[in-house]
Design a protein around this motif. Structure first.
Motif, PDB file in Angstrom:
ATOM      1  N   THR A  45     122.156  70.329   1.173  1.00 34.36           N
ATOM      2  CA  THR A  45     121.764  68.961   1.530  1.00 34.36           C
ATOM      3  C   THR A  45     120.269  68.753   1.322  1.00 34.36           C
ATOM      4  O   THR A  45     119.837  67.745   0.762  1.00 34.36           O
ATOM      5  CB  THR A  45     122.144  68.656   2.999  1.00 34.36           C
ATOM      6  OG1 THR A  45     123.556  68.793   3.150  1.00 34.36           O
ATOM      7  CG2 THR A  45     121.729  67.265   3.405  1.00 34.36           C
ATOM      8  N   LEU A  46     119.474  69.718   1.761  1.00 29.21           N
ATOM      9  CA  LEU A  46     118.026  69.596   1.599  1.00 29.21           C
ATOM     10  C   LEU A  46     117.638  69.611   0.124  1.00 29.21           C
ATOM     11  O   LEU A  46     116.829  68.796  -0.328  1.00 29.21           O
ATOM     12  CB  LEU A  46     117.302  70.699   2.365  1.00 29.21           C
ATOM     13  CG  LEU A  46     115.776  70.650   2.292  1.00 29.21           C
ATOM     14  CD1 LEU A  46     115.247  69.310   2.811  1.00 29.21           C
ATOM     15  CD2 LEU A  46     115.174  71.798   3.082  1.00 29.21           C
ATOM     16  N   ARG A  47     118.209  70.514  -0.641  1.00 26.94           N
ATOM     17  CA  ARG A  47     117.904  70.565  -2.079  1.00 26.94           C
ATOM     18  C   ARG A  47     118.247  69.241  -2.750  1.00 26.94           C
ATOM     19  O   ARG A  47     117.484  68.726  -3.565  1.00 26.94           O
ATOM     20  CB  ARG A  47     118.667  71.702  -2.748  1.00 26.94           C
ATOM     21  CG  ARG A  47     118.076  73.044  -2.493  1.00 26.94           C
ATOM     22  CD  ARG A  47     118.776  74.107  -3.309  1.00 26.94           C
ATOM     23  NE  ARG A  47     118.267  75.408  -2.922  1.00 26.94           N
ATOM     24  CZ  ARG A  47     119.014  76.480  -2.821  1.00 26.94           C
ATOM     25  NH1 ARG A  47     120.296  76.431  -3.073  1.00 26.94           N
ATOM     26  NH2 ARG A  47     118.476  77.627  -2.470  1.00 26.94           N
ATOM     27  N   SER A  48     119.405  68.700  -2.420  1.00 25.11           N
ATOM     28  CA  SER A  48     119.839  67.424  -2.990  1.00 25.11           C
ATOM     29  C   SER A  48     118.872  66.305  -2.626  1.00 25.11           C
ATOM     30  O   SER A  48     118.505  65.488  -3.479  1.00 25.11           O
ATOM     31  CB  SER A  48     121.246  67.099  -2.477  1.00 25.11           C
ATOM     32  OG  SER A  48     121.604  65.793  -2.808  1.00 25.11           O
ATOM     33  N   ALA A  49     118.442  66.261  -1.374  1.00 26.62           N
ATOM     34  CA  ALA A  49     117.517  65.216  -0.922  1.00 26.62           C
ATOM     35  C   ALA A  49     116.170  65.335  -1.622  1.00 26.62           C
ATOM     36  O   ALA A  49     115.585  64.331  -2.044  1.00 26.62           O
ATOM     37  CB  ALA A  49     117.337  65.290   0.592  1.00 26.62           C
ATOM     38  N   VAL A  50     115.678  66.564  -1.776  1.00 28.11           N
ATOM     39  CA  VAL A  50     114.380  66.777  -2.418  1.00 28.11           C
ATOM     40  C   VAL A  50     114.462  66.433  -3.905  1.00 28.11           C
ATOM     41  O   VAL A  50     113.574  65.784  -4.461  1.00 28.11           O
ATOM     42  CB  VAL A  50     113.891  68.226  -2.203  1.00 28.11           C
ATOM     43  CG1 VAL A  50     112.698  68.546  -3.082  1.00 28.11           C
ATOM     44  CG2 VAL A  50     113.547  68.446  -0.735  1.00 28.11           C
ATOM     45  N   ARG A  51     115.537  66.850  -4.563  1.00 35.26           N
ATOM     46  CA  ARG A  51     115.679  66.598  -5.997  1.00 35.26           C
ATOM     47  C   ARG A  51     115.849  65.119  -6.322  1.00 35.26           C
ATOM     48  O   ARG A  51     115.532  64.693  -7.429  1.00 35.26           O
ATOM     49  CB  ARG A  51     116.862  67.380  -6.548  1.00 35.26           C
ATOM     50  CG  ARG A  51     116.577  68.846  -6.674  1.00 35.26           C
ATOM     51  CD  ARG A  51     117.730  69.561  -7.327  1.00 35.26           C
ATOM     52  NE  ARG A  51     117.486  70.992  -7.343  1.00 35.26           N
ATOM     53  CZ  ARG A  51     118.411  71.905  -7.160  1.00 35.26           C
ATOM     54  NH1 ARG A  51     119.655  71.553  -6.962  1.00 35.26           N
ATOM     55  NH2 ARG A  51     118.101  73.176  -7.193  1.00 35.26           N
ATOM     56  N   SER A  52     116.385  64.359  -5.372  1.00 38.35           N
ATOM     57  CA  SER A  52     116.610  62.927  -5.642  1.00 38.35           C
ATOM     58  C   SER A  52     115.296  62.200  -5.886  1.00 38.35           C
ATOM     59  O   SER A  52     115.271  61.184  -6.574  1.00 38.35           O
ATOM     60  CB  SER A  52     117.365  62.273  -4.475  1.00 38.35           C
ATOM     61  OG  SER A  52     116.511  62.089  -3.361  1.00 38.35           O
TER      62      SER A  52
END
Length: 200
Positions: A45-52
């Motif tokens: 979830t954190l990786r996805s949020a940062v990459r967005s």
């Protein structure tokens, strides 16, 4: 007649003991399953949020986390089998800009004897958003245990997060030591996958 009564009582005691062991084993298995699923879901979830690259609210991160956790734990299937099943997720800290997500999950379920059970787990993921994304797993174990009591997914070069000092009755905690015998300090950095063992 006396021997028959003794035999029946022994069978009843044996049956209860077996049921108690099965309940304890089931609870331990559920707890570990929740912990592993939560650690994975928090990291993803954190990786996805940062990459967005977009600003992501704590509520949106919580929704994404719940979706990932529901898929990983197959929540809908569990609800069909166990009407008492529920899963609650609470964000403790969320900031995609700073690369941190920490949360707690609590699972309620029915034991085979009909009583309600509850297990919980916490997980934290940290990312340094500016650096190249290289991550390592840091695990903490108690002596004689094969399953980590705490796991973190941390970016290379970040400081190791120290979990709460464990307690074992009658023993004094000496510190966390890695597989090479190095003691965990406030200056210990993550440059590889690490396993720490509690020394008493």
């Amino acid at each position: 007649m006396k021997n028959l009564m003794i035999g029946l009582i022994m069978a009843l005691i044996t049956g209860l003991a077996i049921m108690a062991l099965m309940i304890i084993s089931s609870r331990h298995q559920r707890e570990k399953e929740l912990e592993h699923a939560l650690t994975f879901a928090v990291s993803q979830t954190l990786r996805s949020a940062v990459r967005s690259g977009k600003e992501v609210s704590a509520r949106e991160m919580e929704n994404r986390l719940e979706e990932g956790l529901n898929r990983r734990l197959k929540v809908e299937q569990r609800k069909e089998k166990d009407k008492a099943f529920s899963l609650k997720v609470k964000i403790l800290k969320a900031d995609a800009d700073k690369g941190i997500l920490s949360c707690r999950a609590e699972e309620s379920y029915s034991h085979m004897n009909g009583k309600r059970g509850r297990v919980s787990a916490e997980a934290t993921a940290l990312l340094e958003t500016e650096a190249k994304e290289t991550f390592y797993q840091v695990n903490f174990f108690l002596p004689g245990e094969d399953t980590a009591i705490r796991s973190y997914t941390l970016q290379k070069g970040s400081r190791v997060i120290r979990p709460r000092d464990p307690e074992i009755e009658g023993k004094s905690f000496s510190g966390w030591f890695d597989t090479n015998g190095r003691k965990l300090t406030d200056e210990s950095l993550v440059n590889e996958n690490l396993n720490y063992l509690a020394y008493f």
